[in-house]
Write a protein that holds these residues in place. Structure first.
Motif, PDB file in Angstrom:
ATOM      1  N   ARG A   9       0.821  -1.211   0.000  1.00 60.06           N
ATOM      2  CA  ARG A   9       0.000   0.000   0.000  1.00 60.06           C
ATOM      3  C   ARG A   9       0.852   1.256   0.000  1.00 60.06           C
ATOM      4  O   ARG A   9       0.547   2.229  -0.693  1.00 60.06           O
ATOM      5  CB  ARG A   9      -0.951  -0.016   1.190  1.00 60.06           C
ATOM      6  N   ALA A  10       1.935   1.240   0.792  1.00 61.16           N
ATOM      7  CA  ALA A  10       2.821   2.409   0.811  1.00 61.16           C
ATOM      8  C   ALA A  10       3.514   2.584  -0.539  1.00 61.16           C
ATOM      9  O   ALA A  10       3.653   3.703  -1.053  1.00 61.16           O
ATOM     10  CB  ALA A  10       3.856   2.250   1.919  1.00 61.16           C
ATOM     11  N   PHE A  11       3.939   1.465  -1.126  1.00 61.71           N
ATOM     12  CA  PHE A  11       4.620   1.490  -2.417  1.00 61.71           C
ATOM     13  C   PHE A  11       3.711   2.079  -3.492  1.00 61.71           C
ATOM     14  O   PHE A  11       4.100   2.996  -4.239  1.00 61.71           O
ATOM     15  CB  PHE A  11       5.031   0.064  -2.768  1.00 61.71           C
ATOM     16  N   LEU A  12       2.488   1.574  -3.559  1.00 64.98           N
ATOM     17  CA  LEU A  12       1.564   2.035  -4.581  1.00 64.98           C
ATOM     18  C   LEU A  12       1.070   3.452  -4.310  1.00 64.98           C
ATOM     19  O   LEU A  12       0.812   4.211  -5.248  1.00 64.98           O
ATOM     20  CB  LEU A  12       0.386   1.070  -4.687  1.00 64.98           C
ATOM     21  N   SER A  13       0.944   3.818  -3.040  1.00 63.70           N
ATOM     22  CA  SER A  13       0.517   5.179  -2.707  1.00 63.70           C
ATOM     23  C   SER A  13       1.555   6.202  -3.137  1.00 63.70           C
ATOM     24  O   SER A  13       1.221   7.266  -3.669  1.00 63.70           O
ATOM     25  CB  SER A  13       0.258   5.299  -1.203  1.00 63.70           C
ATOM     26  N   ARG A  14       2.828   5.879  -2.916  1.00 67.65           N
ATOM     27  CA  ARG A  14       3.894   6.793  -3.352  1.00 67.65           C
ATOM     28  C   ARG A  14       3.898   6.930  -4.871  1.00 67.65           C
ATOM     29  O   ARG A  14       4.090   8.024  -5.410  1.00 67.65           O
ATOM     30  CB  ARG A  14       5.258   6.299  -2.860  1.00 67.65           C
ATOM     31  N   LEU A  15       3.680   5.805  -5.558  1.00 70.09           N
ATOM     32  CA  LEU A  15       3.624   5.858  -7.015  1.00 70.09           C
ATOM     33  C   LEU A  15       2.467   6.725  -7.495  1.00 70.09           C
ATOM     34  O   LEU A  15       2.600   7.510  -8.434  1.00 70.09           O
ATOM     35  CB  LEU A  15       3.490   4.444  -7.589  1.00 70.09           C
ATOM     36  N   ALA A  16       1.315   6.559  -6.849  1.00 71.52           N
ATOM     37  CA  ALA A  16       0.143   7.347  -7.241  1.00 71.52           C
ATOM     38  C   ALA A  16       0.424   8.834  -7.082  1.00 71.52           C
ATOM     39  O   ALA A  16       0.053   9.647  -7.947  1.00 71.52           O
ATOM     40  CB  ALA A  16      -1.058   6.942  -6.399  1.00 71.52           C
ATOM     41  N   MET A  33      -3.179   9.645   2.461  1.00 69.40           N
ATOM     42  CA  MET A  33      -3.072  11.014   1.960  1.00 69.40           C
ATOM     43  C   MET A  33      -2.300  11.056   0.643  1.00 69.40           C
ATOM     44  O   MET A  33      -2.632  11.821  -0.264  1.00 69.40           O
ATOM     45  CB  MET A  33      -2.382  11.897   2.999  1.00 69.40           C
ATOM     46  N   SER A  34      -1.277  10.204   0.513  1.00 68.80           N
ATOM     47  CA  SER A  34      -0.528  10.142  -0.740  1.00 68.80           C
ATOM     48  C   SER A  34      -1.420   9.662  -1.874  1.00 68.80           C
ATOM     49  O   SER A  34      -1.404  10.203  -2.988  1.00 68.80           O
ATOM     50  CB  SER A  34       0.676   9.202  -0.597  1.00 68.80           C
ATOM     51  N   LEU A  35      -2.233   8.638  -1.577  1.00 72.24           N
ATOM     52  CA  LEU A  35      -3.148   8.122  -2.589  1.00 72.24           C
ATOM     53  C   LEU A  35      -4.197   9.168  -2.947  1.00 72.24           C
ATOM     54  O   LEU A  35      -4.538   9.359  -4.118  1.00 72.24           O
ATOM     55  CB  LEU A  35      -3.814   6.846  -2.083  1.00 72.24           C
ATOM     56  N   ALA A  36      -4.707   9.862  -1.913  1.00 73.64           N
ATOM     57  CA  ALA A  36      -5.721  10.890  -2.155  1.00 73.64           C
ATOM     58  C   ALA A  36      -5.153  12.037  -2.981  1.00 73.64           C
ATOM     59  O   ALA A  36      -5.840  12.597  -3.841  1.00 73.64           O
ATOM     60  CB  ALA A  36      -6.260  11.414  -0.828  1.00 73.64           C
TER      61      ALA A  36
END
Length: 686
Positions: free
Chosen positions: A85-92, A379-382
């Motif tokens: 989740r952290a990996f994909l959120s940073r990418l997003a 928040m990163s994903l948002a």
């Protein structure tokens, strides 16, 4: 398509350049930023002025594999595992904002400057790009014969980002499984990871060689055929620490790699298909540059790659890659050019730089500031979704509006008094009283609407199974089989109207680029195996069906310079029909336009969109020169009616004639029944 990975540290202006001895232990590789800059400049320059593959995209794929693999393995070695989740959120947060801004800008430019006929295609590309399946979306179009006339999409370049996005889902899972296997069997993590990545490299490269040789159009966008390039970067990431090379050799590697990369696009012939073996050139060049690393030598290539302006440009590479292509496509559309002029290309490049800088500063920077308000994965994903979701909503609403307007015009066009189509060609009174109306079908979706119906009854290139439609009663007195390729199936609606009027049964047996011929069909210089298998099934079905007649084409045409001919095997196939007691109704090939009809009508208006009949057809039909035609063959030639006084129009009786440059729209095909019916009755004596 720069390598955009969370495993690549941001370039800091105060970051000291590592010494030559420390370069393998540092995750900060300043030459990578310079390599990104060179790669994106090559992509832009070759796209803008040469229309060729530069090899830059292959470098970006390799860098992505190098950086992501290294980042994931280092995290696992530190005991942090793979935080999906952290990996994909940073990418997003990193990827979505800039991509959404570029796609939004492209939609705005589409509404302002692109032909209406391109709107549905571009909206579809927005969804494919935003949801990271653009490579498969384009692959399907690349092997679709009836879509071959599609112009380049301003979002076409997102195919490479889609492959990256799919890689981001695959690779963490594979690295986690490698870590679990290493723990289970007491093995070293890097060794297991290297075995896994190497296996992917070998399998994908073998597949790439095969698919590029057999279907290069599909292979170019196929993620499986490109995965080896990312895996090659992964193998290098897992082994580079163990490779010790003399400084002098690293200097040579750096220069050889840089020179090879710069000249790749210039020296690779346009006839060579990517990715295949030729992709080893740019990826091999990048490997040499990474092996060279930072040498500290004033005469080494890394002296150029670590030049501060180039490093700063590397930081803009993602946004620059995203902007250069849509700007180029819009420029070519507005100027009606196929290639940028020298000065026009510089304007395209300059505007791309400006928009890339603004996007980097305000879109990507804005997402960073928003995420920093309350640092968290959510928040990163948002922050990334805040840009992407409104874009998809706008594209969806626009698509709904287009569908509504097209349905409204379709309903209006059902009035034959307002939209007589081909009837005006044979009745001067109808022509005189027909009012001027908006063209139907709507140019915005004439192609999509026609193909949707055609594909229900027509086998596509890769299909070997019969695809058939039947119309009319099973016990009809007469049965006609429509056979041939796309220039046969586009007569479907007119022939169907004739059959309905006469109470006949109509059966379709057609396939893309697969002629009704006894000769072996070739495609792209090779035997069209799918066609040959399909033709066997077609003949078996015809024997079983035992129709009274087959309706097919008698000639084929090629435009500019005009060449109309009777293909080898046509007459032999007609003789086979004669032996079966089946009549042949052979219609002359379709007149061609020297433009795409929908786009011309939008830009110039119906009156300006005409072509001389000689653009695609001979003065006299070549089939008439064959002296020993079988007695079961009746020739139909509507050219003189379709192109009165030698001029073929894109709009007839308020109906759009073609959805491209040579295939009838469904509406116009239906109106052709008034021309076809007397010809068929006269030909058959029914």
């Amino acid at each position: 398509m720069p390598a955009l990975s969370t495993g690549a540290p941001e370039v800091r202006r105060d970051s000291p350049v590592p010494s030559s001895d420390a370069r393998r232990k540092s995750t900060y590789r300043p030459e990578i930023e310079g390599l990104r800059a060179v790669a994106v400049l090559l992509v832009a320059v070759y796209h803008i002025w040469f229309g060729k593959v530069s090899g830059g995209v292959d470098v970006f794929l390799l860098l992505t594999g190098f950086l992501i693999t290294g980042s994931l393995v280092r995290g696992l070695e530190r005991g942090k595992g793979v935080a999906f989740r952290a990996f994909l959120s940073r990418l997003a947060k990193r990827l979505f904002p800039a991509a959404a801004v570029v796609m939004g800008g492209t939609l705005a430019a589409t509404a302002l400057w692109m032909p209406r006929s391109r709107w549905p295609e571009i909206i579809s590309d927005v969804f494919a790009s935003a949801l990271y399946y653009q490579n498969w979306h384009l692959a399907l179009g690349a092997v679709d014969y009836l879509a071959e006339s599609n112009a380049a999409s301003p979002l076409q370049h997102f195919w490479s980002l889609a492959i990256q996005g799919q890689f981001y889902l695959l690779w963490p899972t594979m690295m986690l499984l490698a870590a679990l296997a290493a723990k289970r069997f007491g093995l070293g993590l890097r060794g297991v990871a290297l075995a896994a990545v190497s296996s992917v490299l070998v399998v994908s490269f073998a597949y790439s060689l095969h698919i590029t040789a057999t279907d290069s159009a599909w292979a170019y966008f196929d993620g499986g055929a490109r995965l080896w390039e990312l895996a090659l970067g992964g193998v290098l990431a897992l082994t580079i620490d163990r490779i010790e090379l003399p400084r002098a050799l690293r200097i040579v590697f750096g220069w050889v790699g840089l020179v090879a990369l710069v000249f790749c696009g210039l020296l690779v012939p346009v006839t060579v298909s990517f990715p295949g073996y030729i992709a080893l050139w740019p990826t091999g060049a990048a490997v040499l540059i990474l092996l060279a690393g930072y040498t500290g030598s004033p005469v080494a290539a890394d002296r150029i790659l670590t030049w501060k302006p180039l490093i700063r440009l590397g930081g803009l590479s993602y946004s620059l890659f995203l902007w250069h292509w849509p700007i180029l496509i819009v420029y070519l559309e507005v100027t009606d050019r196929v290639r940028a002029s020298l000065s026009g290309g510089f304007y395209v490049l300059a505007l791309s730089f400006v928009l890339a800088y603004l996007t980097k500063r305000f879109a990507e920077g804005g997402a960073d500031r928003l995420a920093d308000v309350r640092p968290s994965r959510r928040m990163s994903l948002a922050a990334g979704a805040l840009f992407l979701v409104p874009l998809l909503a706008v594209a969806g609403l626009w698509s709904v509006r287009i569908d509504h307007e097209s349905r409204t015009r379709e309903q209006l066009s059902s009035d034959v008094e307002l939209y007589p189509g081909a009837r005006v060609l044979i009745d001067e009174e109808i022509a005189a009283r027909t009012p001027e109306m908006p063209v139907a079908p709507d140019t915005i979706n004439a192609k999509e609407a026609s193909l949707e119906r055609i594909y229900e009854c027509h086998a596509r290139i890769a299909e070997t199974e019969l695809v058939s439609c039947e119309f009319g009663p099973d016990d009809a007195e007469r049965t006609i089989a429509l056979v041939g390729s796309s220039h046969a199936i586009h007569w479907l609606e007119g022939l169907r109207a004739v059959a309905e009027n006469q109470g006949w049964r109509l059966v379709t047996l057609t396939k893309d680029t697969c002629q009704f011929s006894s000769a072996v069909e070739m495609r792209n210089g090779e035997v069209y195996e799918e066609c040959e298998e399909w033709k066997g099934a077609q003949m078996e079905q015809l024997r079983e069906l035992d129709p009274d007649a087959v309706f097919t084409t008698s000639t084929r045409s090629r435009p500019a310079p005009a060449e109309e001919y009777v293909p080898e095997g046509y007459v032999d196939r007609w003789r086979e029909m004669e032996a079966l007691g089946i009549q042949v109704i052979a219609v002359r090939d379709t007149p061609r336009m020297d433009f795409l009809a929908p786009e011309c009508v939008e830009k110039e208006g119906p009156e300006a969109c005409v072509t001389d009949v000689s653009f695609g057809l001979a003065e006299n039909s070549p089939v008439e020169e064959i002296g020993d035609l079988p007695g079961n063959v009746s020739l139909v030639d509507l050219t003189g009616t379709l192109c009165p006084e030698g001029t073929c129009a894109a709009v007839v009786g308020n109906q759009l004639v073609y959805y491209d440059n040579s295939h009838f729209t469904l509406a116009f095909s239906r109106s052709l029944s008034v021309l076809l019916e007397p010809e068929i009755l006269a030909a058959t004596g029914w």
